[in-house]
Design a protein around this motif. Structure first.
Motif, PDB file in Angstrom:
ATOM      1  N   HIS A  81       0.838  -1.208   0.000  1.00  7.44           N
ATOM      2  CA  HIS A  81       0.000   0.000   0.000  1.00  7.44           C
ATOM      3  C   HIS A  81       0.870   1.254   0.000  1.00  7.44           C
ATOM      4  O   HIS A  81       0.612   2.214  -0.718  1.00  7.44           O
ATOM      5  CB  HIS A  81      -0.913   0.034   1.232  1.00  7.44           C
ATOM      6  CG  HIS A  81      -2.138  -0.814   1.086  1.00  7.44           C
ATOM      7  ND1 HIS A  81      -2.949  -0.769  -0.013  1.00  7.44           N
ATOM      8  CD2 HIS A  81      -2.705  -1.729   1.922  1.00  7.44           C
ATOM      9  CE1 HIS A  81      -3.958  -1.629   0.137  1.00  7.44           C
ATOM     10  NE2 HIS A  81      -3.814  -2.224   1.307  1.00  7.44           N
ATOM     11  N   ILE A  82       1.898   1.243   0.843  1.00  6.80           N
ATOM     12  CA  ILE A  82       2.800   2.399   0.954  1.00  6.80           C
ATOM     13  C   ILE A  82       3.509   2.640  -0.382  1.00  6.80           C
ATOM     14  O   ILE A  82       3.560   3.762  -0.889  1.00  6.80           O
ATOM     15  CB  ILE A  82       3.852   2.163   2.071  1.00  6.80           C
ATOM     16  CG1 ILE A  82       3.164   1.877   3.422  1.00  6.80           C
ATOM     17  CG2 ILE A  82       4.828   3.340   2.158  1.00  6.80           C
ATOM     18  CD1 ILE A  82       2.483   3.048   4.064  1.00  6.80           C
ATOM     19  N   VAL A  83       4.051   1.549  -0.950  1.00  7.36           N
ATOM     20  CA  VAL A  83       4.821   1.655  -2.191  1.00  7.36           C
ATOM     21  C   VAL A  83       3.921   2.109  -3.339  1.00  7.36           C
ATOM     22  O   VAL A  83       4.268   3.027  -4.098  1.00  7.36           O
ATOM     23  CB  VAL A  83       5.487   0.303  -2.534  1.00  7.36           C
ATOM     24  CG1 VAL A  83       6.130   0.347  -3.917  1.00  7.36           C
ATOM     25  CG2 VAL A  83       6.518  -0.060  -1.468  1.00  7.36           C
ATOM     26  N   ALA A  84       2.740   1.482  -3.475  1.00  2.00           N
ATOM     27  CA  ALA A  84       1.845   1.789  -4.589  1.00  2.00           C
ATOM     28  C   ALA A  84       1.413   3.256  -4.538  1.00  2.00           C
ATOM     29  O   ALA A  84       1.386   3.954  -5.547  1.00  2.00           O
ATOM     30  CB  ALA A  84       0.625   0.865  -4.562  1.00  2.00           C
ATOM     31  N   ARG A  85       1.116   3.706  -3.353  1.00  2.00           N
ATOM     32  CA  ARG A  85       0.695   5.098  -3.188  1.00  2.00           C
ATOM     33  C   ARG A  85       1.822   6.065  -3.541  1.00  2.00           C
ATOM     34  O   ARG A  85       1.613   7.080  -4.206  1.00  2.00           O
ATOM     35  CB  ARG A  85       0.260   5.278  -1.733  1.00  2.00           C
ATOM     36  CG  ARG A  85       0.002   6.685  -1.303  1.00  2.00           C
ATOM     37  CD  ARG A  85      -1.371   7.162  -1.733  1.00  2.00           C
ATOM     38  NE  ARG A  85      -1.660   8.402  -1.039  1.00  2.00           N
ATOM     39  CZ  ARG A  85      -2.751   8.622  -0.331  1.00  2.00           C
ATOM     40  NH1 ARG A  85      -3.668   7.705  -0.247  1.00  2.00           N
ATOM     41  NH2 ARG A  85      -2.941   9.764   0.287  1.00  2.00           N
ATOM     42  N   ARG A  86       3.006   5.720  -3.092  1.00  2.00           N
ATOM     43  CA  ARG A  86       4.168   6.577  -3.345  1.00  2.00           C
ATOM     44  C   ARG A  86       4.488   6.647  -4.847  1.00  2.00           C
ATOM     45  O   ARG A  86       4.785   7.699  -5.391  1.00  2.00           O
ATOM     46  CB  ARG A  86       5.358   6.011  -2.570  1.00  2.00           C
ATOM     47  CG  ARG A  86       6.681   6.657  -2.855  1.00  2.00           C
ATOM     48  CD  ARG A  86       6.918   7.809  -1.926  1.00  2.00           C
ATOM     49  NE  ARG A  86       8.149   8.497  -2.265  1.00  2.00           N
ATOM     50  CZ  ARG A  86       8.606   9.512  -1.562  1.00  2.00           C
ATOM     51  NH1 ARG A  86       7.955   9.931  -0.505  1.00  2.00           N
ATOM     52  NH2 ARG A  86       9.722  10.105  -1.909  1.00  2.00           N
ATOM     53  N   LEU A  87       4.424   5.495  -5.497  1.00  2.00           N
ATOM     54  CA  LEU A  87       4.833   5.409  -6.899  1.00  2.00           C
ATOM     55  C   LEU A  87       3.740   5.843  -7.866  1.00  2.00           C
ATOM     56  O   LEU A  87       4.021   6.411  -8.909  1.00  2.00           O
ATOM     57  CB  LEU A  87       5.257   3.970  -7.234  1.00  2.00           C
ATOM     58  CG  LEU A  87       6.754   3.656  -7.183  1.00  2.00           C
ATOM     59  CD1 LEU A  87       7.347   4.041  -5.841  1.00  2.00           C
ATOM     60  CD2 LEU A  87       6.987   2.193  -7.464  1.00  2.00           C
ATOM     61  N   PHE A  88       2.503   5.533  -7.533  1.00  2.00           N
ATOM     62  CA  PHE A  88       1.429   5.731  -8.506  1.00  2.00           C
ATOM     63  C   PHE A  88       0.411   6.790  -8.074  1.00  2.00           C
ATOM     64  O   PHE A  88      -0.551   7.046  -8.788  1.00  2.00           O
ATOM     65  CB  PHE A  88       0.709   4.407  -8.781  1.00  2.00           C
ATOM     66  CG  PHE A  88       1.646   3.321  -9.254  1.00  2.00           C
ATOM     67  CD1 PHE A  88       2.139   3.324 -10.554  1.00  2.00           C
ATOM     68  CD2 PHE A  88       2.040   2.310  -8.392  1.00  2.00           C
ATOM     69  CE1 PHE A  88       3.012   2.335 -10.978  1.00  2.00           C
ATOM     70  CE2 PHE A  88       2.911   1.313  -8.812  1.00  2.00           C
ATOM     71  CZ  PHE A  88       3.401   1.322 -10.112  1.00  2.00           C
ATOM     72  N   GLY A  89       0.594   7.346  -6.901  1.00  2.00           N
ATOM     73  CA  GLY A  89      -0.269   8.455  -6.505  1.00  2.00           C
ATOM     74  C   GLY A  89      -1.501   8.040  -5.739  1.00  2.00           C
ATOM     75  O   GLY A  89      -1.807   6.878  -5.572  1.00  2.00           O
ATOM     76  N   ARG A  90      -2.235   9.047  -5.299  1.00  2.00           N
ATOM     77  CA  ARG A  90      -3.343   8.806  -4.384  1.00  2.00           C
ATOM     78  C   ARG A  90      -4.622   8.367  -5.073  1.00  2.00           C
ATOM     79  O   ARG A  90      -5.594   7.985  -4.429  1.00  2.00           O
ATOM     80  CB  ARG A  90      -3.624  10.063  -3.570  1.00  2.00           C
ATOM     81  CG  ARG A  90      -4.103  11.227  -4.432  1.00  2.00           C
ATOM     82  CD  ARG A  90      -4.698  12.311  -3.571  1.00  2.00           C
ATOM     83  NE  ARG A  90      -3.619  13.023  -2.863  1.00  2.00           N
ATOM     84  CZ  ARG A  90      -3.864  13.887  -1.901  1.00  2.00           C
ATOM     85  NH1 ARG A  90      -5.095  14.108  -1.514  1.00  2.00           N
ATOM     86  NH2 ARG A  90      -2.887  14.522  -1.317  1.00  2.00           N
TER      87      ARG A  90
END
Ligand SMILES: [Zn+2]
Ligand SMILES: [Zn+2]
Length: 168
Positions: A81-90
């Motif tokens: 969740h942390i990585v996906a949000r960081r890489l692909f946005g909110r």
């Protein structure tokens, strides 16, 4: 707060997965704050406070009771969740293709739901499993839960939708 050896292991694995995702995607994965203060049915929770470091809250009791699965499934689940949000946005969906892609990198099964007994974490005497429908949360006895695993469907009396296991 005092951390157990198991909690330190989870903390280390969290940072290790975060670093490996950063190396793989060639992008700074950022920082994460790890806490063990979650109670109730959820095993973990990823939070994104405004203008602050993302936080993962783990359920210390479910960790102690489900040590192996927790390391194998809950930790990668929350870190993804942390990585996906960081890489692909909110704007991405919490368990959408971006999150699943990170789970694949971690070699973890991209399931939303855990199978942990939540009876002690929810102070119930009988073993209960967390389910939900479209309108609310449900708790199923282990007998009913086992029937669901064997293919039986239970419908919510209120919204008439099938009960599915709750997540995180
Ligand atoms: Zn319902
Ligand atoms: Zn999730």
């Amino acid at each position: 707060m005092f951390e157990t050896a198991l909690q330190r292991e989870v903390e280390a694995l969290t940072q290790q997965l975060l670093a490996s995702a950063g190396a793989y995607f060639r992008q700074d994965p950022g920082q994460v704050v790890v806490k063990f203060d979650l109670t109730g049915k959820a095993a973990g929770m990823a939070l994104f406070p405004h203008r602050a470091t993302p936080v993962i809250r783990y359920n210390a009791l479910l960790l102690t009771e489900n040590r192996v699965d927790f390391l194998k499934r809950t930790v990668p689940h929350e870190v993804a969740h942390i990585v996906a949000r960081r890489l692909f946005g909110r704007r991405i969906k919490p368990h959408g293709p971006e999150w699943r892609q990170v789970m694949q990198l971690f070699g973890a099964e991209a399931s939303r739901c855990h199978n942990y007994d939540v009876s002690r974490s929810t102070r119930r005497r009988l073993q209960r499993f967390a389910y939900r429908c479209d309108c609310r949360n449900h708790e199923l006895s282990s007998i009913r839960h086992n029937r669901v695993l064997q293919g039986q469907t239970y419908l919510c009396v209120n919204c008439k939708q099938p009960l599915v296991q709750s997540c995180e």
